[in-house]
Design a protein around this motif. Structure first.
Motif, PDB file in Angstrom:
ATOM      1  N   GLY A   1      -8.150   3.929  20.748  1.00  0.00           N
ATOM      2  CA  GLY A   1      -6.778   3.419  20.353  1.00  0.00           C
ATOM      3  C   GLY A   1      -6.135   3.722  19.083  1.00  0.00           C
ATOM      4  N   LEU A   2      -7.266   3.744  18.494  1.00  0.00           N
ATOM      5  CA  LEU A   2      -7.117   4.398  16.843  1.00  0.00           C
ATOM      6  C   LEU A   2      -7.283   6.020  17.090  1.00  0.00           C
ATOM      7  CD1 LEU A   2      -9.399   2.035  15.338  1.00  0.00           C
ATOM      8  CD2 LEU A   2      -6.702   1.465  14.843  1.00  0.00           C
ATOM      9  N   SER A   3      -6.714   6.756  16.702  1.00  0.00           N
ATOM     10  CA  SER A   3      -6.454   7.993  17.099  1.00  0.00           C
ATOM     11  C   SER A   3      -5.946   8.694  15.616  1.00  0.00           C
ATOM     12  CB  SER A   3      -5.386   8.248  18.222  1.00  0.00           C
ATOM     13  OG  SER A   3      -4.364   8.120  18.622  1.00  0.00           O
ATOM     14  N   ARG A   4      -4.904   8.032  14.308  1.00  0.00           N
ATOM     15  CA  ARG A   4      -4.919   8.576  13.077  1.00  0.00           C
ATOM     16  C   ARG A   4      -5.614   8.368  11.966  1.00  0.00           C
ATOM     17  NH1 ARG A   4      -1.239  13.515  14.709  1.00  0.00           N
ATOM     18  NH2 ARG A   4      -0.541  12.866  17.349  1.00  0.00           N
ATOM     19  N   VAL A   5      -5.543   9.327  11.485  1.00  0.00           N
ATOM     20  CA  VAL A   5      -6.511   8.933  10.265  1.00  0.00           C
ATOM     21  C   VAL A   5      -5.486   9.100   9.036  1.00  0.00           C
ATOM     22  CG1 VAL A   5      -8.516  10.034   8.461  1.00  0.00           C
ATOM     23  CG2 VAL A   5      -8.761   9.234  11.020  1.00  0.00           C
ATOM     24  N   PHE A   6      -5.592   8.263   7.408  1.00  0.00           N
ATOM     25  CA  PHE A   6      -4.953   8.540   6.425  1.00  0.00           C
ATOM     26  C   PHE A   6      -5.650   8.718   5.920  1.00  0.00           C
ATOM     27  CE2 PHE A   6      -1.527   8.183   3.251  1.00  0.00           C
ATOM     28  CZ  PHE A   6      -1.024   8.112   3.186  1.00  0.00           C
ATOM     29  N   TYR A   7      -5.676   9.753   4.739  1.00  0.00           N
ATOM     30  CA  TYR A   7      -7.373   9.219   3.634  1.00  0.00           C
ATOM     31  C   TYR A   7      -7.010   8.808   2.684  1.00  0.00           C
ATOM     32  CZ  TYR A   7      -9.398  12.350   6.400  1.00  0.00           C
ATOM     33  OH  TYR A   7     -10.434  12.920   7.592  1.00  0.00           O
ATOM     34  N   ALA A   8      -7.174   7.977   1.858  1.00  0.00           N
ATOM     35  CA  ALA A   8      -6.727   7.878   0.248  1.00  0.00           C
ATOM     36  C   ALA A   8      -7.698   7.343  -0.390  1.00  0.00           C
ATOM     37  CB  ALA A   8      -6.171   5.698   0.096  1.00  0.00           C
ATOM     38  N   ASP A   9      -8.004   6.972  -1.765  1.00  0.00           N
ATOM     39  CA  ASP A   9      -9.479   6.985  -2.775  1.00  0.00           C
ATOM     40  C   ASP A   9      -9.978   5.844  -2.588  1.00  0.00           C
ATOM     41  OD1 ASP A   9      -7.261   9.073  -3.651  1.00  0.00           O
ATOM     42  OD2 ASP A   9      -6.665   9.014  -5.218  1.00  0.00           O
ATOM     43  N   ASN A  10      -9.866   4.561  -2.322  1.00  0.00           N
ATOM     44  CA  ASN A  10     -10.477   3.679  -2.446  1.00  0.00           C
ATOM     45  C   ASN A  10     -11.100   2.077  -1.463  1.00  0.00           C
ATOM     46  OD1 ASN A  10      -9.121   1.722  -3.517  1.00  0.00           O
ATOM     47  ND2 ASN A  10      -9.073   3.458  -5.637  1.00  0.00           N
ATOM     48  N   GLY A  11     -11.046   1.279  -1.926  1.00  0.00           N
ATOM     49  CA  GLY A  11     -10.590  -0.330  -0.890  1.00  0.00           C
ATOM     50  C   GLY A  11      -9.512  -0.766  -0.802  1.00  0.00           C
ATOM     51  N   SER A  12      -9.360  -0.467  -2.193  1.00  0.00           N
ATOM     52  CA  SER A  12      -7.802  -1.371  -2.091  1.00  0.00           C
ATOM     53  C   SER A  12      -6.494  -0.464  -1.811  1.00  0.00           C
ATOM     54  CB  SER A  12      -7.554  -1.541  -3.822  1.00  0.00           C
ATOM     55  OG  SER A  12      -8.737  -2.827  -3.953  1.00  0.00           O
ATOM     56  N   SER A  13      -6.689   0.441  -2.147  1.00  0.00           N
ATOM     57  CA  SER A  13      -5.561   1.863  -1.281  1.00  0.00           C
ATOM     58  C   SER A  13      -5.118   1.488  -0.368  1.00  0.00           C
ATOM     59  CB  SER A  13      -6.076   3.162  -2.453  1.00  0.00           C
ATOM     60  OG  SER A  13      -6.011   3.272  -3.882  1.00  0.00           O
ATOM     61  N   ALA A  14      -6.928   1.697   0.568  1.00  0.00           N
ATOM     62  CA  ALA A  14      -6.696   1.779   2.231  1.00  0.00           C
ATOM     63  C   ALA A  14      -5.862   0.170   2.401  1.00  0.00           C
ATOM     64  CB  ALA A  14      -8.273   1.644   2.338  1.00  0.00           C
ATOM     65  N   ILE A  15      -6.052  -0.972   1.530  1.00  0.00           N
ATOM     66  CA  ILE A  15      -5.524  -1.972   1.733  1.00  0.00           C
ATOM     67  C   ILE A  15      -3.558  -1.686   1.491  1.00  0.00           C
ATOM     68  CG2 ILE A  15      -4.771  -4.151   1.073  1.00  0.00           C
ATOM     69  CD1 ILE A  15      -7.297  -4.132   3.026  1.00  0.00           C
ATOM     70  N   GLU A  16      -3.448  -0.912   0.400  1.00  0.00           N
ATOM     71  CA  GLU A  16      -2.482  -0.877  -0.058  1.00  0.00           C
ATOM     72  C   GLU A  16      -1.401   0.130   1.611  1.00  0.00           C
ATOM     73  OE1 GLU A  16      -0.521  -2.058  -3.156  1.00  0.00           O
ATOM     74  OE2 GLU A  16      -2.308  -3.093  -3.453  1.00  0.00           O
ATOM     75  N   VAL A  17      -2.059   1.024   1.912  1.00  0.00           N
ATOM     76  CA  VAL A  17      -1.248   1.964   2.830  1.00  0.00           C
ATOM     77  C   VAL A  17      -1.125   0.720   4.239  1.00  0.00           C
ATOM     78  CG1 VAL A  17      -2.522   3.432   4.222  1.00  0.00           C
ATOM     79  CG2 VAL A  17      -2.274   4.446   1.886  1.00  0.00           C
ATOM     80  N   ALA A  18      -2.854   0.768   4.829  1.00  0.00           N
ATOM     81  CA  ALA A  18      -2.356  -0.253   5.863  1.00  0.00           C
ATOM     82  C   ALA A  18      -0.336  -1.547   5.374  1.00  0.00           C
ATOM     83  CB  ALA A  18      -2.716  -1.489   6.170  1.00  0.00           C
ATOM     84  N   LEU A  19      -0.912  -2.032   4.309  1.00  0.00           N
ATOM     85  CA  LEU A  19       0.406  -3.156   4.187  1.00  0.00           C
ATOM     86  C   LEU A  19       1.789  -2.510   3.914  1.00  0.00           C
ATOM     87  CD1 LEU A  19      -1.526  -5.407   1.349  1.00  0.00           C
ATOM     88  CD2 LEU A  19      -1.089  -5.200   4.267  1.00  0.00           C
ATOM     89  N   LYS A  20       1.734  -1.573   3.507  1.00  0.00           N
ATOM     90  CA  LYS A  20       3.423  -0.723   3.520  1.00  0.00           C
ATOM     91  C   LYS A  20       2.920   0.145   5.094  1.00  0.00           C
ATOM     92  CE  LYS A  20       3.974   2.188  -0.405  1.00  0.00           C
ATOM     93  NZ  LYS A  20       3.458   3.477  -0.716  1.00  0.00           N
ATOM     94  N   MET A  21       2.336   0.528   5.716  1.00  0.00           N
ATOM     95  CA  MET A  21       2.490   1.787   6.730  1.00  0.00           C
ATOM     96  C   MET A  21       3.116  -0.069   7.803  1.00  0.00           C
ATOM     97  SD  MET A  21      -0.022   4.101   8.635  1.00  0.00           S
ATOM     98  CE  MET A  21      -0.191   4.926   6.983  1.00  0.00           C
ATOM     99  N   SER A  22       2.645  -1.018   7.584  1.00  0.00           N
ATOM    100  CA  SER A  22       3.256  -2.045   8.662  1.00  0.00           C
ATOM    101  C   SER A  22       4.621  -2.169   8.335  1.00  0.00           C
ATOM    102  CB  SER A  22       2.418  -2.844   8.580  1.00  0.00           C
ATOM    103  OG  SER A  22       2.798  -4.172   9.291  1.00  0.00           O
ATOM    104  N   PHE A  23       4.826  -2.950   7.433  1.00  0.00           N
ATOM    105  CA  PHE A  23       6.013  -3.155   6.863  1.00  0.00           C
ATOM    106  C   PHE A  23       6.566  -1.755   7.201  1.00  0.00           C
ATOM    107  CE2 PHE A  23       9.038  -1.718   3.478  1.00  0.00           C
ATOM    108  CZ  PHE A  23      10.338  -2.760   4.063  1.00  0.00           C
TER     109      PHE A  23
END
Length: 464
Positions: free
Chosen positions: A121-143
């Motif tokens: 079910g996980l079919s789309r990939v968004f790249y970032a620089d580091n772990g904290s940045s990945a969390i930022e992406v997920a939070l913003k994307m969810s909102f």
């Protein structure tokens, strides 16, 4: 005559390099005063000049067994020849290119491989620089997903007590580390905190599964009250690492998936530290047979070689942003080094090692040996708990075993274990009074014995 490069192989010893470092460099998570050379009890600043498998070598030639995988990143040893060769080959082809409107083969192949190995079910990939940045992406994307769907009232997040998701402001906002929240509180959003299913905090005689069930009941109550304003629940699956290697039963993840579906909130799995085999399976979520709405990956993604992170999500989330330009629904996030070809290439080589070698099977044998060696510490008068999930193990030191009263933080007992480790050829970096083990997967049983022996002696020195 050409001017020589200022970057040359180290010929100076530890003392000279440390002095140069302390003149200009400010290190992370560090009270720099601890390294003051005028202090008799100073914490040494150790210049590392090379790595060899699970070992680090300093400028004086002393060796240290890396018991914490250099902040949980290294999987297959320092200076791994396969990964180094892939990096060198890619460096001769393409080092970087803007990732807006351009792409490249390593990023494409890595996305395909991540989709293949992560939960269905996980079919789309968004790249970032580091772990904290990945969390930022997920939070913003969810909102932003909920905003695009017409639910702009969803602006909050539920996190677990004792959680840690990184140190950028968004990541800190869904973390529950008292020191960070106290210091940066005026800058942070306020999360809704759900009680952690941490088995260590269970009632006397209560099983880890029973703790998970009880905590799911409490999470249900929170969702009944707050689901209308909640974007997502974010958790570190199975192990809350920076919070003291707190561990919990997989039933909690299965129940969480059901609750998120029932109350229409997202499930964000922060597998930054626990992914890529650390917990005994490729990803911790597999042990509950669940797929989150967002999976954040970093650390072991490149085998500990380069900074890279990825956020995987679903077609449903992707579709919420897919529209004509004038609809204004595009996701607003970027990094200069998004999808860096060098990092993507070494991540591909890391995943190839998992594919080509029996990594998880070998890890299970190593984990069993580590658990057996740590077993006797359960009877230690100042050890309240010995816990393990796969290749992560932890020993909880306490002042009083019966009451589980902790040692005062100001006594820095864990620091004594760290210093003892350095003196005896082991890198152990306790979290407060929790001595933990998270070695690279290339260790052998003899090296595990060395780590446990040094740690055990360090514990005796710490409580003396």
């Amino acid at each position: 005559m050409d001017t020589p490069s200022p970057i040359v192989p180290a010929v100076a010893g530890n003392a000279a390099l440390a002095a140069r470092d302390l003149k200009h460099v400010w290190h992370p998570c560090t009270q720099m005063h601890d390294h003051d050379i005028a202090l008799e009890s100073r914490v040494p600043m150790l210049p590392i000049v090379r790595g060899e498998g699970a070992w680090l070598v300093d400028a004086d030639g002393r060796r240290y067994l890396d018991g914490i995988s250099s902040w949980w990143t290294n999987l297959f040893g320092h200076a791994n020849p396969r990964i180094a060769a892939a990096l060198a080959d890619q460096a001769r082809r393409l080092e970087h290119v803007i990732f807006a409107g351009f792409t490249h083969q390593p990023a494409i192949e890595l996305a395909e491989e991540l989709v293949r190995v992560t939960p269905p079910g996980l079919s789309r990939v968004f790249y970032a620089d580091n772990g904290s940045s990945a969390i930022e992406v997920a939070l913003k994307m969810s909102f932003h997903y909920w905003l695009n769907q017409g639910h702009g009232q969803k602006t909050r997040f539920i996190a677990l007590t004792g959680s840690y998701h990184g140190e950028t402001l968004g990541a800190l906002a869904v973390s529950d580390v008292a020191l960070y929240r106290k210091t940066y509180a005026p800058l942070l959003l306020t999360p809704i905190l759900a009680p952690s299913p941490d088995a260590y905090e269970g009632e006397p005689g209560e099983s880890p599964a029973a703790v998970a069930a009880r905590r799911l009941g409490e999470l249900r109550v929170l969702l009944e009250r707050h689901a209308h304003e909640t974007c997502a629940v974010i958790v570190e699956p199975l192990v809350q690492c920076a919070g003291g290697m707190r561990m919990y039963h997989p039933d909690y993840l299965a129940g969480l998936r059901r609750l998120c579906d029932e109350f229409a909130v997202h499930f964000i799995a922060d597998e930054i530290a626990v992914g890529f085999g650390r917990t005994g399976t490729m990803f911790a979520c597999e042990q509950a047979d669940v797929a989150p709405d967002f999976m954040c990956l970093s650390k072991g993604l490149t085998g500990g070689t380069l900074a890279l992170s990825a956020v995987l999500t679903t077609e449903d989330v992707y579709a919420a942003f897919y529209a004509e330009y004038n609809a204004g629904k595009a996701f607003l996030h970027s990094h200069s080094y998004t999808g860096n070809p060098l990092a993507c290439r070494v991540a591909l080589e890391t995943l190839a090692i998992f594919r080509d070698e029996p990594v998880l099977e070998r890890n299970r044998a190593l984990a069993a040996h580590l658990g057996a060696r740590l077993g006797p510490l359960r009877d230690h008068p100042h050890v309240a708990d010995v816990r393990q999930t796969g290749m992560i193990a932890a020993v909880e030191l306490v002042a009083d075993k019966r009451s589980r009263e902790p040692w005062p933080a100001a006594e820095r007992r864990g620091l004594r274990v760290y210093l003892h480790g350095l003196e005896h050829g082991a890198l152990l970096r306790p979290l407060g009074n929790v001595v933990y083990f998270m070695p690279p997967y290339v260790v052998d049983t003899g090296e595990i014995d060395h780590l446990v022996d040094v740690a055990t002696a360090g514990i005796e020195a710490a409580i003396a």
